[in-house]
Write a protein that holds these residues in place. Structure first.
Motif, mmCIF file in Angstrom:
data_model
loop_
_atom_site.group_PDB
_atom_site.id
_atom_site.type_symbol
_atom_site.label_atom_id
_atom_site.label_comp_id
_atom_site.label_asym_id
_atom_site.label_seq_id
_atom_site.Cartn_x
_atom_site.Cartn_y
_atom_site.Cartn_z
ATOM 1 N N SER A 1 0.839 -1.199 0.000
ATOM 2 C CA SER A 1 0.000 0.000 0.000
ATOM 3 C C SER A 1 0.871 1.245 0.000
ATOM 4 N N VAL B 1 1.033 -1.387 -7.422
ATOM 5 C CA VAL B 1 -0.214 -0.949 -6.797
ATOM 6 C C VAL B 1 -0.876 0.064 -7.712
ATOM 7 N N ASN C 1 -6.395 -0.263 -5.526
ATOM 8 C CA ASN C 1 -5.675 -1.504 -5.232
ATOM 9 C C ASN C 1 -4.385 -1.177 -4.473
#
Length: 115
Positions: A35, A69, A73
């Protein structure tokens, strides 16, 4: 006055380079980064580049792409054109749950404070 401005601009450049160094280090640990949260100003939005905040070739999007990423998402970009340090701090406070859960946080600030 000119010397003071030069010192402030140099400090901003050094801080920007540190942010890129941290980003480069994070890229070498690609498996651990799932993330990415971005805060900042026009540098992070990709101001002037073709596309939008998630599709242009800003440094934030290049880092996100390298990490695998994307928007929705694991990647969120809260950068705002023209944001000063206080604005960026407020954005971070508003989105503290994203900050707490992020594997990597990129921040660019200071340019609009100087201007």
């Amino acid at each position: 006055m000119k010397k003071m401005l030069a010192v402030i601009l140099m400090a901003a450049m050094i801080l920007s380079m540190l942010a890129l160094a941290v980003s480069a280090e994070a890229l070498t640990k690609k498996d651990g980064i799932k993330s990415l949260v971005v805060f900042g100003d026009s540098i992070s939005t990709g101001y002037g580049l073709e596309g939008n905040i998630y599709t242009c070739t800003s440094y934030a999007n290049l880092v996100a792409q390298a990490l695998g990423v994307s928007q929705g998402n694991g990647y969120v970009n809260y950068a705002v054109n023209g944001a000063a340090s206080a604005d960026i701090l407020e954005q971070a406070r508003l989105h503290n749950s994203d900050v707490a859960g992020a594997d990597l946080i990129l921040v660019t600030c200071g340019g609009n404070d100087v201007l």
